[in-house]
Design a protein around this motif. Sequence first.
Motif, PDB file in Angstrom:
ATOM      1  N   ARG A 369      45.123  37.014  50.069  1.00  0.00           N
ATOM      2  CA  ARG A 369      43.948  37.267  50.739  1.00  0.00           C
ATOM      3  C   ARG A 369      43.691  38.449  51.619  1.00  0.00           C
ATOM      4  NH1 ARG A 369      45.336  31.965  52.317  1.00  0.00           N
ATOM      5  NH2 ARG A 369      46.558  32.577  54.252  1.00  0.00           N
ATOM      6  N   ASP A 370      44.909  39.266  51.854  1.00  0.00           N
ATOM      7  CA  ASP A 370      44.797  40.554  52.524  1.00  0.00           C
ATOM      8  C   ASP A 370      44.421  41.529  51.535  1.00  0.00           C
ATOM      9  OD1 ASP A 370      45.830  39.683  54.849  1.00  0.00           O
ATOM     10  OD2 ASP A 370      48.185  40.226  54.310  1.00  0.00           O
ATOM     11  N   ALA A 371      44.688  41.530  49.995  1.00  0.00           N
ATOM     12  CA  ALA A 371      44.309  42.108  49.109  1.00  0.00           C
ATOM     13  C   ALA A 371      42.748  42.037  48.804  1.00  0.00           C
ATOM     14  CB  ALA A 371      45.096  41.733  47.772  1.00  0.00           C
ATOM     15  N   GLY A 372      42.290  40.694  49.089  1.00  0.00           N
ATOM     16  CA  GLY A 372      40.729  40.294  49.022  1.00  0.00           C
ATOM     17  C   GLY A 372      40.050  41.086  50.083  1.00  0.00           C
ATOM     18  N   ASP A 373      40.494  41.116  51.340  1.00  0.00           N
ATOM     19  CA  ASP A 373      39.949  41.885  52.543  1.00  0.00           C
ATOM     20  C   ASP A 373      39.614  43.305  52.153  1.00  0.00           C
ATOM     21  OD1 ASP A 373      39.717  39.639  54.170  1.00  0.00           O
ATOM     22  OD2 ASP A 373      41.553  40.144  54.904  1.00  0.00           O
ATOM     23  N   ASP A 378      36.285  47.818  49.625  1.00  0.00           N
ATOM     24  CA  ASP A 378      36.164  48.682  48.542  1.00  0.00           C
ATOM     25  C   ASP A 378      35.069  48.441  47.580  1.00  0.00           C
ATOM     26  OD1 ASP A 378      38.324  49.947  49.606  1.00  0.00           O
ATOM     27  OD2 ASP A 378      39.653  49.206  48.382  1.00  0.00           O
ATOM     28  N   GLY A 379      34.368  47.385  47.647  1.00  0.00           N
ATOM     29  CA  GLY A 379      32.975  47.074  47.141  1.00  0.00           C
ATOM     30  C   GLY A 379      33.413  46.483  45.680  1.00  0.00           C
ATOM     31  N   LEU A 380      34.490  45.943  45.395  1.00  0.00           N
ATOM     32  CA  LEU A 380      34.980  45.033  44.365  1.00  0.00           C
ATOM     33  C   LEU A 380      34.679  43.687  44.256  1.00  0.00           C
ATOM     34  CD1 LEU A 380      38.550  47.086  43.629  1.00  0.00           C
ATOM     35  CD2 LEU A 380      36.221  47.563  42.573  1.00  0.00           C
ATOM     36  N   LEU A 381      34.834  42.921  45.583  1.00  0.00           N
ATOM     37  CA  LEU A 381      34.395  41.573  45.715  1.00  0.00           C
ATOM     38  C   LEU A 381      32.999  41.795  46.660  1.00  0.00           C
ATOM     39  CD1 LEU A 381      37.781  39.695  46.384  1.00  0.00           C
ATOM     40  CD2 LEU A 381      36.541  39.930  44.536  1.00  0.00           C
ATOM     41  N   ALA A 391      35.629  34.259  46.080  1.00  0.00           N
ATOM     42  CA  ALA A 391      36.314  35.535  45.783  1.00  0.00           C
ATOM     43  C   ALA A 391      35.199  35.797  44.707  1.00  0.00           C
ATOM     44  CB  ALA A 391      37.423  35.828  45.326  1.00  0.00           C
ATOM     45  N   VAL A 392      34.277  36.692  44.783  1.00  0.00           N
ATOM     46  CA  VAL A 392      33.159  36.863  43.672  1.00  0.00           C
ATOM     47  C   VAL A 392      33.170  38.419  43.333  1.00  0.00           C
ATOM     48  CG1 VAL A 392      30.765  36.453  42.690  1.00  0.00           C
ATOM     49  CG2 VAL A 392      31.937  34.873  44.266  1.00  0.00           C
ATOM     50  N   LEU A 393      33.353  38.886  42.153  1.00  0.00           N
ATOM     51  CA  LEU A 393      33.202  40.034  41.722  1.00  0.00           C
ATOM     52  C   LEU A 393      31.835  40.867  41.904  1.00  0.00           C
ATOM     53  CD1 LEU A 393      35.541  39.890  38.404  1.00  0.00           C
ATOM     54  CD2 LEU A 393      36.280  41.169  40.558  1.00  0.00           C
ATOM     55  N   GLY A 397      33.373  45.632  40.318  1.00  0.00           N
ATOM     56  CA  GLY A 397      34.579  44.865  40.371  1.00  0.00           C
ATOM     57  C   GLY A 397      34.777  44.101  38.961  1.00  0.00           C
ATOM     58  N   ARG A 398      33.663  43.918  38.327  1.00  0.00           N
ATOM     59  CA  ARG A 398      33.861  43.495  36.902  1.00  0.00           C
ATOM     60  C   ARG A 398      34.559  44.452  35.964  1.00  0.00           C
ATOM     61  NH1 ARG A 398      28.094  41.720  35.298  1.00  0.00           N
ATOM     62  NH2 ARG A 398      27.294  42.074  37.301  1.00  0.00           N
ATOM     63  N   LEU A 399      34.268  45.735  36.268  1.00  0.00           N
ATOM     64  CA  LEU A 399      34.570  46.769  35.252  1.00  0.00           C
ATOM     65  C   LEU A 399      36.318  46.785  35.637  1.00  0.00           C
ATOM     66  CD1 LEU A 399      32.129  49.533  35.989  1.00  0.00           C
ATOM     67  CD2 LEU A 399      32.473  48.114  33.756  1.00  0.00           C
ATOM     68  N   LEU A 400      36.948  46.088  36.759  1.00  0.00           N
ATOM     69  CA  LEU A 400      38.160  46.483  37.223  1.00  0.00           C
ATOM     70  C   LEU A 400      38.722  45.020  37.363  1.00  0.00           C
ATOM     71  CD1 LEU A 400      37.659  49.369  39.812  1.00  0.00           C
ATOM     72  CD2 LEU A 400      38.608  49.659  37.420  1.00  0.00           C
ATOM     73  N   ALA A 401      38.418  43.973  36.748  1.00  0.00           N
ATOM     74  CA  ALA A 401      38.430  42.444  36.943  1.00  0.00           C
ATOM     75  C   ALA A 401      40.030  42.232  36.906  1.00  0.00           C
ATOM     76  CB  ALA A 401      37.796  41.596  36.003  1.00  0.00           C
ATOM     77  N   ASP A 402      40.702  42.765  35.693  1.00  0.00           N
ATOM     78  CA  ASP A 402      42.095  42.318  35.714  1.00  0.00           C
ATOM     79  C   ASP A 402      42.911  43.039  36.980  1.00  0.00           C
ATOM     80  OD1 ASP A 402      41.562  40.866  33.532  1.00  0.00           O
ATOM     81  OD2 ASP A 402      42.415  42.282  32.110  1.00  0.00           O
ATOM     82  N   GLY A 403      42.713  44.149  37.242  1.00  0.00           N
ATOM     83  CA  GLY A 403      43.403  44.705  38.428  1.00  0.00           C
ATOM     84  C   GLY A 403      43.274  43.992  39.731  1.00  0.00           C
ATOM     85  N   VAL A 404      42.008  43.817  40.166  1.00  0.00           N
ATOM     86  CA  VAL A 404      41.521  42.809  40.892  1.00  0.00           C
ATOM     87  C   VAL A 404      42.281  41.640  41.361  1.00  0.00           C
ATOM     88  CG1 VAL A 404      39.634  41.980  42.522  1.00  0.00           C
ATOM     89  CG2 VAL A 404      39.322  44.093  41.420  1.00  0.00           C
ATOM     90  N   ALA A 405      42.297  40.964  39.907  1.00  0.00           N
ATOM     91  CA  ALA A 405      42.609  39.440  39.819  1.00  0.00           C
ATOM     92  C   ALA A 405      44.345  39.513  40.148  1.00  0.00           C
ATOM     93  CB  ALA A 405      42.514  38.925  38.598  1.00  0.00           C
ATOM     94  N   LEU A 406      44.833  40.286  39.596  1.00  0.00           N
ATOM     95  CA  LEU A 406      46.448  40.804  39.937  1.00  0.00           C
ATOM     96  C   LEU A 406      46.841  40.833  41.340  1.00  0.00           C
ATOM     97  CD1 LEU A 406      47.359  42.680  36.858  1.00  0.00           C
ATOM     98  CD2 LEU A 406      47.984  40.378  37.229  1.00  0.00           C
ATOM     99  N   ALA A 407      45.723  41.542  42.056  1.00  0.00           N
ATOM    100  CA  ALA A 407      46.194  41.758  43.404  1.00  0.00           C
ATOM    101  C   ALA A 407      45.995  40.654  44.355  1.00  0.00           C
ATOM    102  CB  ALA A 407      45.391  43.037  43.794  1.00  0.00           C
ATOM    103  N   LEU A 408      44.856  39.885  44.014  1.00  0.00           N
ATOM    104  CA  LEU A 408      44.603  38.559  44.487  1.00  0.00           C
ATOM    105  C   LEU A 408      45.848  37.527  44.220  1.00  0.00           C
ATOM    106  CD1 LEU A 408      41.992  39.909  45.270  1.00  0.00           C
ATOM    107  CD2 LEU A 408      40.949  37.884  44.866  1.00  0.00           C
TER     108      LEU A 408
END
Length: 411
Positions: A369-373, A378-381, A391-393, A397-408
Amino acid sequence: MPSVPPSGEPAPADGALPRASLEGLGTRPFGVYVHVPFCATRCGYCDFNTYTAIDLGLTSSDDPASPASWLEGLRRELDLAASVLGEPPPADTVFLGGGTPSLLGAEGLVSVLDAVRGTFGLRDGAEVTTEANPESTTPELLAAIAEAGYTRLSLGMQSDVDHVLAVLDRRHTPGAAVSVAGEALAAGIEHVNLDLIYGTPTETDDDLRRSLNAVLASGADHVSAYSLIIEEGTALARRVARGELPMPDDDVLADRYEIVDDVLSTAGFGWYEVSNWARSVDARCRHNLIYWGGGDWWGAGPGAHSHVGGTRWWNVRHPARYSAALAGGRSPAEARELVTPDEAHLEQVLLELRTVDGLPVSALAATGRDAGDEAARDGLLDPAHWAGGRAVLTRRGRLLADGVALALAER
Protein backbone atom coordinates in the motif's frame (compact mmCIF):
# COMPACT_ATOMS: atom_id res chain seq x y z
CA MET A 1 -2.16 -19.15 -22.21
CA PRO A 2 -0.11 -18.56 -19.04
CA SER A 3 3.16 -20.44 -18.73
CA VAL A 4 4.93 -21.69 -15.63
CA PRO A 5 8.54 -22.61 -14.91
CA PRO A 6 9.65 -26.06 -16.13
CA SER A 7 10.30 -27.27 -12.60
CA GLY A 8 8.02 -28.69 -9.92
CA GLU A 9 7.52 -32.20 -8.58
CA PRO A 10 6.81 -35.30 -10.70
CA ALA A 11 3.16 -35.61 -11.62
CA PRO A 12 1.35 -38.83 -10.60
CA ALA A 13 0.81 -41.31 -13.42
CA ASP A 14 -2.93 -41.33 -12.82
CA GLY A 15 -3.15 -37.51 -12.86
CA ALA A 16 -4.82 -37.41 -9.42
CA LEU A 17 -5.09 -33.99 -7.76
CA PRO A 18 -4.90 -33.15 -4.06
CA ARG A 19 -8.32 -33.26 -2.43
CA ALA A 20 -7.98 -29.64 -1.34
CA SER A 21 -7.62 -28.54 -4.97
CA LEU A 22 -10.95 -30.11 -5.87
CA GLU A 23 -12.82 -28.25 -3.14
CA GLY A 24 -14.90 -25.49 -4.65
CA LEU A 25 -14.57 -26.89 -8.17
CA GLY A 26 -17.44 -25.48 -10.17
CA THR A 27 -17.84 -22.41 -7.96
CA ARG A 28 -15.02 -20.73 -9.86
CA PRO A 29 -15.08 -20.07 -13.62
CA PHE A 30 -13.87 -23.14 -15.51
CA GLY A 31 -12.29 -23.22 -18.95
CA VAL A 32 -10.87 -25.86 -21.27
CA TYR A 33 -7.77 -25.07 -23.32
CA VAL A 34 -6.78 -27.37 -26.20
CA HIS A 35 -3.26 -27.04 -27.60
CA VAL A 36 -2.95 -27.85 -31.29
CA PRO A 37 0.81 -28.14 -31.89
CA PHE A 38 0.84 -28.20 -35.69
CA CYS A 39 1.97 -25.45 -38.06
CA ALA A 40 2.53 -25.37 -41.81
CA THR A 41 5.75 -23.38 -41.31
CA ARG A 42 7.54 -21.87 -38.33
CA CYS A 43 7.48 -18.08 -38.06
CA GLY A 44 10.86 -16.55 -37.33
CA TYR A 45 9.80 -14.90 -34.05
CA CYS A 46 7.90 -17.89 -32.60
CA ASP A 47 9.11 -19.98 -29.65
CA PHE A 48 5.76 -21.70 -28.94
CA ASN A 49 5.49 -25.46 -28.65
CA THR A 50 4.71 -26.03 -32.33
CA TYR A 51 5.93 -28.41 -35.04
CA THR A 52 5.82 -28.64 -38.81
CA ALA A 53 5.39 -31.96 -40.62
CA ILE A 54 9.13 -31.85 -41.40
CA ASP A 55 9.96 -31.27 -37.73
CA LEU A 56 7.93 -34.34 -36.79
CA GLY A 57 9.20 -36.51 -39.66
CA LEU A 58 5.64 -37.57 -40.45
CA THR A 59 5.27 -40.44 -42.91
CA SER A 60 1.68 -41.57 -42.31
CA SER A 61 -1.49 -40.72 -40.39
CA ASP A 62 -0.66 -43.57 -37.99
CA ASP A 63 2.55 -41.88 -36.88
CA PRO A 64 2.42 -41.25 -33.09
CA ALA A 65 3.09 -37.55 -33.73
CA SER A 66 0.42 -37.16 -36.43
CA PRO A 67 -2.76 -35.08 -36.12
CA ALA A 68 -4.81 -38.29 -36.06
CA SER A 69 -2.78 -39.67 -33.15
CA TRP A 70 -2.96 -36.29 -31.42
CA LEU A 71 -6.76 -36.27 -31.69
CA GLU A 72 -7.00 -39.77 -30.24
CA GLY A 73 -4.68 -38.72 -27.42
CA LEU A 74 -6.80 -35.63 -26.81
CA ARG A 75 -9.93 -37.74 -26.42
CA ARG A 76 -8.11 -39.94 -23.93
CA GLU A 77 -6.88 -36.93 -21.97
CA LEU A 78 -10.39 -35.50 -21.78
CA ASP A 79 -11.62 -38.85 -20.42
CA LEU A 80 -8.79 -38.70 -17.88
CA ALA A 81 -9.85 -35.19 -16.91
CA ALA A 82 -13.41 -36.35 -16.23
CA SER A 83 -12.07 -39.13 -14.00
CA VAL A 84 -9.65 -36.88 -12.11
CA LEU A 85 -12.19 -34.12 -11.52
CA GLY A 86 -14.95 -36.51 -10.47
CA GLU A 87 -17.92 -34.49 -11.63
CA PRO A 88 -16.33 -31.99 -14.00
CA PRO A 89 -18.14 -28.68 -14.22
CA PRO A 90 -19.50 -27.64 -17.61
CA ALA A 91 -17.04 -25.43 -19.44
CA ASP A 92 -17.66 -21.70 -19.35
CA THR A 93 -15.12 -21.29 -22.13
CA VAL A 94 -13.24 -23.44 -24.63
CA PHE A 95 -10.16 -22.16 -26.43
CA LEU A 96 -8.22 -23.93 -29.18
CA GLY A 97 -4.74 -22.44 -29.47
CA GLY A 98 -1.46 -23.37 -31.01
CA GLY A 99 0.06 -23.76 -33.38
CA THR A 100 -2.52 -23.39 -36.08
CA PRO A 101 -5.83 -25.04 -35.15
CA SER A 102 -7.32 -24.17 -38.53
CA LEU A 103 -4.93 -26.73 -40.08
CA LEU A 104 -7.22 -29.39 -38.59
CA GLY A 105 -9.88 -28.34 -41.08
CA ALA A 106 -13.58 -28.07 -40.33
CA GLU A 107 -13.94 -31.77 -39.54
CA GLY A 108 -11.09 -31.69 -37.05
CA LEU A 109 -12.28 -28.54 -35.32
CA VAL A 110 -15.80 -29.92 -35.00
CA SER A 111 -14.44 -33.22 -33.65
CA VAL A 112 -12.47 -31.41 -30.95
CA LEU A 113 -15.48 -29.40 -29.81
CA ASP A 114 -17.65 -32.53 -29.84
CA ALA A 115 -15.09 -34.26 -27.60
CA VAL A 116 -15.03 -31.37 -25.13
CA ARG A 117 -18.81 -31.11 -25.15
CA GLY A 118 -19.17 -34.86 -24.61
CA THR A 119 -16.79 -34.87 -21.66
CA PHE A 120 -17.50 -31.65 -19.83
CA GLY A 121 -20.60 -30.21 -21.39
CA LEU A 122 -20.88 -26.52 -22.18
CA ARG A 123 -22.55 -24.00 -19.95
CA ASP A 124 -25.36 -22.04 -21.57
CA GLY A 125 -23.82 -19.16 -23.49
CA ALA A 126 -20.33 -20.69 -23.38
CA GLU A 127 -17.61 -18.89 -25.31
CA VAL A 128 -15.89 -21.18 -27.82
CA THR A 129 -12.79 -19.80 -29.57
CA THR A 130 -10.38 -21.15 -32.12
CA GLU A 131 -7.23 -19.50 -33.33
CA ALA A 132 -6.63 -19.51 -37.07
CA ASN A 133 -4.29 -18.23 -39.74
CA PRO A 134 -5.77 -16.52 -42.81
CA GLU A 135 -4.10 -18.86 -45.29
CA SER A 136 -5.66 -22.01 -43.75
CA THR A 137 -9.19 -20.65 -43.32
CA THR A 138 -12.04 -20.80 -45.86
CA PRO A 139 -15.66 -19.64 -45.89
CA GLU A 140 -16.73 -23.31 -45.84
CA LEU A 141 -14.65 -23.98 -42.70
CA LEU A 142 -16.08 -20.91 -40.99
CA ALA A 143 -19.66 -21.87 -41.79
CA ALA A 144 -19.10 -25.40 -40.46
CA ILE A 145 -17.57 -24.34 -37.16
CA ALA A 146 -20.20 -21.65 -36.62
CA GLU A 147 -22.88 -24.29 -37.00
CA ALA A 148 -20.99 -26.58 -34.60
CA GLY A 149 -21.01 -23.94 -31.86
CA TYR A 150 -17.85 -21.87 -32.21
CA THR A 151 -18.63 -18.30 -31.14
CA ARG A 152 -15.27 -16.59 -31.54
CA LEU A 153 -12.39 -16.55 -34.04
CA SER A 154 -8.92 -15.26 -33.22
CA LEU A 155 -6.87 -14.51 -36.33
CA GLY A 156 -3.11 -14.18 -36.49
CA MET A 157 -2.83 -10.98 -38.52
CA GLN A 158 0.31 -9.42 -36.97
CA SER A 159 0.54 -6.70 -39.66
CA ASP A 160 -1.08 -5.54 -42.88
CA VAL A 161 2.21 -4.42 -44.45
CA ASP A 162 4.20 -6.60 -46.85
CA HIS A 163 7.71 -5.92 -45.61
CA VAL A 164 6.71 -6.33 -41.95
CA LEU A 165 5.04 -9.66 -42.66
CA ALA A 166 8.21 -10.72 -44.48
CA VAL A 167 10.42 -9.97 -41.46
CA LEU A 168 8.05 -12.02 -39.28
CA ASP A 169 8.03 -14.89 -41.83
CA ARG A 170 4.25 -14.72 -42.12
CA ARG A 171 2.81 -16.40 -45.21
CA HIS A 172 -0.41 -14.43 -45.72
CA THR A 173 -0.63 -11.24 -47.75
CA PRO A 174 -1.90 -7.82 -46.67
CA GLY A 175 -5.68 -7.77 -46.64
CA ALA A 176 -6.05 -11.52 -46.09
CA ALA A 177 -6.90 -11.31 -42.38
CA VAL A 178 -9.39 -8.51 -43.01
CA SER A 179 -11.14 -10.65 -45.64
CA VAL A 180 -11.33 -13.66 -43.33
CA ALA A 181 -12.69 -11.52 -40.50
CA GLY A 182 -15.54 -10.43 -42.75
CA GLU A 183 -16.18 -14.01 -43.85
CA ALA A 184 -16.30 -15.14 -40.21
CA LEU A 185 -18.90 -12.53 -39.31
CA ALA A 186 -20.94 -13.40 -42.39
CA ALA A 187 -20.82 -17.08 -41.37
CA GLY A 188 -22.40 -16.24 -38.03
CA ILE A 189 -19.36 -16.24 -35.75
CA GLU A 190 -20.27 -13.60 -33.21
CA HIS A 191 -16.87 -12.25 -32.18
CA VAL A 192 -13.62 -11.85 -34.12
CA ASN A 193 -10.22 -10.95 -32.70
CA LEU A 194 -7.22 -9.80 -34.73
CA ASP A 195 -3.74 -10.25 -33.27
CA LEU A 196 -1.18 -7.52 -34.00
CA ILE A 197 2.55 -7.35 -33.29
CA TYR A 198 4.16 -3.91 -33.10
CA GLY A 199 7.83 -2.98 -32.99
CA THR A 200 9.02 -5.33 -35.73
CA PRO A 201 12.39 -4.22 -37.17
CA THR A 202 11.79 -2.06 -40.28
CA GLU A 203 8.22 -1.19 -39.19
CA THR A 204 7.42 2.53 -39.11
CA ASP A 205 4.73 4.45 -37.27
CA ASP A 206 2.84 4.78 -40.55
CA ASP A 207 3.08 1.00 -41.11
CA LEU A 208 1.47 0.42 -37.72
CA ARG A 209 -1.28 2.96 -38.44
CA ARG A 210 -1.97 1.25 -41.76
CA SER A 211 -2.41 -2.07 -39.95
CA LEU A 212 -4.68 -0.50 -37.36
CA ASN A 213 -6.81 1.10 -40.05
CA ALA A 214 -7.16 -2.33 -41.68
CA VAL A 215 -8.29 -3.76 -38.35
CA LEU A 216 -10.92 -1.05 -38.01
CA ALA A 217 -12.19 -1.75 -41.54
CA SER A 218 -12.50 -5.49 -40.85
CA GLY A 219 -15.49 -5.44 -38.52
CA ALA A 220 -13.53 -7.25 -35.80
CA ASP A 221 -14.68 -6.35 -32.30
CA HIS A 222 -11.51 -7.31 -30.43
CA VAL A 223 -7.80 -6.54 -30.87
CA SER A 224 -4.80 -8.06 -29.11
CA ALA A 225 -1.61 -6.07 -29.68
CA TYR A 226 1.76 -7.22 -28.39
CA SER A 227 5.22 -5.74 -28.62
CA LEU A 228 7.69 -7.92 -30.47
CA ILE A 229 9.91 -9.91 -28.12
CA ILE A 230 13.09 -11.42 -29.54
CA GLU A 231 13.06 -14.91 -28.05
CA GLU A 232 16.30 -16.84 -27.68
CA GLY A 233 16.70 -19.71 -30.11
CA THR A 234 14.41 -18.29 -32.78
CA ALA A 235 15.36 -17.50 -36.36
CA LEU A 236 14.65 -13.82 -35.71
CA ALA A 237 17.02 -13.81 -32.73
CA ARG A 238 19.76 -15.24 -34.94
CA ARG A 239 19.18 -12.50 -37.53
CA VAL A 240 19.44 -9.83 -34.84
CA ALA A 241 22.60 -11.45 -33.44
CA ARG A 242 24.17 -11.38 -36.92
CA GLY A 243 23.37 -7.69 -37.25
CA GLU A 244 20.93 -8.19 -40.11
CA LEU A 245 18.13 -6.56 -38.12
CA PRO A 246 18.16 -4.14 -35.16
CA MET A 247 16.91 -5.07 -31.70
CA PRO A 248 13.54 -3.40 -30.98
CA ASP A 249 14.01 -0.17 -29.02
CA ASP A 250 12.09 0.16 -25.72
CA ASP A 251 11.25 3.81 -26.33
CA VAL A 252 9.94 3.01 -29.80
CA LEU A 253 7.85 0.17 -28.38
CA ALA A 254 6.33 2.55 -25.82
CA ASP A 255 5.50 5.07 -28.56
CA ARG A 256 3.94 2.33 -30.69
CA TYR A 257 1.79 1.18 -27.76
CA GLU A 258 0.45 4.70 -27.40
CA ILE A 259 -0.35 4.78 -31.13
CA VAL A 260 -2.30 1.54 -30.76
CA ASP A 261 -4.19 2.83 -27.74
CA ASP A 262 -4.93 6.21 -29.36
CA VAL A 263 -6.24 4.76 -32.62
CA LEU A 264 -8.35 2.06 -31.01
CA SER A 265 -9.73 4.31 -28.28
CA THR A 266 -10.75 6.93 -30.83
CA ALA A 267 -12.56 4.21 -32.79
CA GLY A 268 -14.57 3.10 -29.76
CA PHE A 269 -12.46 0.22 -28.48
CA GLY A 270 -11.77 0.15 -24.75
CA TRP A 271 -8.73 -1.44 -23.16
CA TYR A 272 -9.61 -4.09 -20.60
CA GLU A 273 -6.17 -5.68 -20.21
CA VAL A 274 -2.83 -4.07 -20.99
CA SER A 275 -2.57 -5.77 -24.40
CA ASN A 276 -6.26 -6.22 -25.22
CA TRP A 277 -9.03 -3.92 -26.48
CA ALA A 278 -12.72 -4.67 -27.14
CA ARG A 279 -15.63 -2.76 -28.65
CA SER A 280 -17.92 -3.82 -25.78
CA VAL A 281 -17.89 -5.82 -22.57
CA ASP A 282 -19.48 -8.74 -24.45
CA ALA A 283 -16.58 -8.74 -26.90
CA ARG A 284 -13.96 -9.31 -24.20
CA CYS A 285 -12.24 -12.70 -24.24
CA ARG A 286 -13.85 -14.54 -21.34
CA HIS A 287 -11.35 -17.39 -21.55
CA ASN A 288 -8.42 -15.09 -20.90
CA LEU A 289 -10.38 -13.45 -18.09
CA ILE A 290 -10.39 -16.87 -16.38
CA TYR A 291 -6.59 -16.84 -16.46
CA TRP A 292 -6.28 -13.27 -15.24
CA GLY A 293 -8.90 -13.77 -12.53
CA GLY A 294 -7.40 -16.90 -10.97
CA GLY A 295 -10.06 -19.35 -12.20
CA ASP A 296 -9.67 -23.04 -13.08
CA TRP A 297 -8.83 -24.55 -16.44
CA TRP A 298 -7.80 -27.90 -17.85
CA GLY A 299 -5.18 -27.59 -20.56
CA ALA A 300 -5.19 -30.58 -22.92
CA GLY A 301 -2.58 -31.33 -25.54
CA PRO A 302 1.24 -31.41 -25.78
CA GLY A 303 2.85 -28.81 -23.55
CA ALA A 304 -0.52 -27.49 -22.30
CA HIS A 305 -0.69 -26.00 -18.80
CA SER A 306 -3.54 -26.46 -16.33
CA HIS A 307 -4.64 -24.99 -13.01
CA VAL A 308 -7.25 -26.29 -10.60
CA GLY A 309 -7.66 -25.04 -7.04
CA GLY A 310 -4.06 -24.00 -6.47
CA THR A 311 -2.42 -26.96 -8.24
CA ARG A 312 -0.94 -26.40 -11.66
CA TRP A 313 0.70 -28.85 -13.99
CA TRP A 314 2.05 -29.06 -17.53
CA ASN A 315 2.14 -31.80 -20.12
CA VAL A 316 5.08 -33.28 -21.98
CA ARG A 317 5.84 -31.14 -25.01
CA HIS A 318 6.39 -33.52 -27.93
CA PRO A 319 3.28 -34.87 -29.68
CA ALA A 320 4.68 -38.40 -29.92
CA ARG A 321 5.44 -38.54 -26.17
CA TYR A 322 2.03 -37.09 -25.43
CA SER A 323 0.20 -39.70 -27.51
CA ALA A 324 2.34 -42.55 -26.20
CA ALA A 325 1.68 -41.67 -22.54
CA LEU A 326 -2.08 -41.66 -23.04
CA ALA A 327 -2.03 -44.81 -25.19
CA GLY A 328 -0.24 -46.47 -22.28
CA GLY A 329 -2.91 -45.41 -19.81
CA ARG A 330 -0.79 -42.72 -18.15
CA SER A 331 -1.33 -39.03 -17.60
CA PRO A 332 0.66 -36.90 -20.06
CA ALA A 333 1.56 -34.49 -17.24
CA GLU A 334 5.31 -33.97 -16.94
CA ALA A 335 5.35 -32.18 -13.60
CA ARG A 336 3.21 -30.14 -11.25
CA GLU A 337 3.48 -27.69 -8.39
CA LEU A 338 1.31 -26.46 -5.54
CA VAL A 339 0.97 -22.70 -5.50
CA THR A 340 2.16 -21.25 -2.19
CA PRO A 341 0.32 -18.34 -0.52
CA ASP A 342 3.17 -15.97 -1.44
CA GLU A 343 3.09 -17.12 -5.08
CA ALA A 344 -0.69 -16.80 -5.20
CA HIS A 345 -0.46 -13.24 -3.85
CA LEU A 346 2.21 -12.26 -6.39
CA GLU A 347 0.25 -13.74 -9.27
CA GLN A 348 -2.97 -12.05 -8.18
CA VAL A 349 -1.25 -8.68 -8.20
CA LEU A 350 0.63 -9.28 -11.46
CA LEU A 351 -2.47 -10.45 -13.34
CA GLU A 352 -5.33 -8.42 -11.88
CA LEU A 353 -3.37 -5.17 -12.02
CA ARG A 354 -3.11 -5.59 -15.80
CA THR A 355 -6.90 -5.37 -16.14
CA VAL A 356 -9.08 -2.28 -16.42
CA ASP A 357 -10.73 -3.04 -13.06
CA GLY A 358 -7.39 -3.43 -11.30
CA LEU A 359 -7.36 -5.04 -7.88
CA PRO A 360 -8.62 -4.06 -4.43
CA VAL A 361 -6.21 -2.14 -2.24
CA SER A 362 -7.31 -4.44 0.58
CA ALA A 363 -5.46 -7.30 -1.16
CA LEU A 364 -2.14 -5.53 -0.57
CA ALA A 365 0.10 -5.69 2.48
CA ALA A 366 1.19 -2.50 4.23
CA THR A 367 4.41 -2.38 2.19
CA GLY A 368 2.43 -2.74 -1.03
CA ARG A 369 0.00 0.00 0.00
CA ASP A 370 2.92 2.34 0.68
CA ALA A 371 4.24 1.54 -2.80
CA GLY A 372 0.77 2.21 -4.18
CA ASP A 373 0.67 5.63 -2.53
CA GLU A 374 3.92 6.48 -4.28
CA ALA A 375 2.74 5.05 -7.61
CA ALA A 376 -0.44 7.15 -7.44
CA ARG A 377 1.63 10.27 -6.75
CA ASP A 378 3.91 9.41 -9.69
CA GLY A 379 0.99 9.03 -12.09
CA LEU A 380 1.31 5.25 -12.49
CA LEU A 381 -1.94 4.47 -10.66
CA ASP A 382 -5.15 6.41 -11.09
CA PRO A 383 -5.42 8.63 -7.97
CA ALA A 384 -9.24 8.64 -7.89
CA HIS A 385 -9.48 4.86 -8.07
CA TRP A 386 -6.71 4.51 -5.50
CA ALA A 387 -8.55 6.80 -3.11
CA GLY A 388 -11.68 4.72 -3.73
CA GLY A 389 -9.95 1.48 -2.78
CA ARG A 390 -8.73 0.02 -6.09
CA ALA A 391 -5.34 -0.05 -7.79
CA VAL A 392 -5.89 0.79 -11.46
CA LEU A 393 -3.09 1.58 -13.89
CA THR A 394 -2.94 4.83 -15.82
CA ARG A 395 -1.74 4.60 -19.42
CA ARG A 396 1.76 5.50 -18.28
CA GLY A 397 1.41 2.81 -15.64
CA ARG A 398 0.43 0.28 -18.30
CA LEU A 399 3.80 0.85 -19.96
CA LEU A 400 5.48 -0.09 -16.67
CA ALA A 401 2.91 -2.62 -15.47
CA ASP A 402 5.24 -5.38 -14.29
CA GLY A 403 7.43 -3.04 -12.27
CA VAL A 404 4.42 -1.43 -10.61
CA ALA A 405 2.96 -4.86 -9.82
CA LEU A 406 6.17 -6.13 -8.24
CA ALA A 407 6.29 -3.07 -5.97
CA LEU A 408 2.65 -3.52 -4.95
CA ALA A 409 3.16 -7.24 -4.28
CA GLU A 410 5.79 -6.65 -1.60
CA ARG A 411 4.74 -8.02 1.79
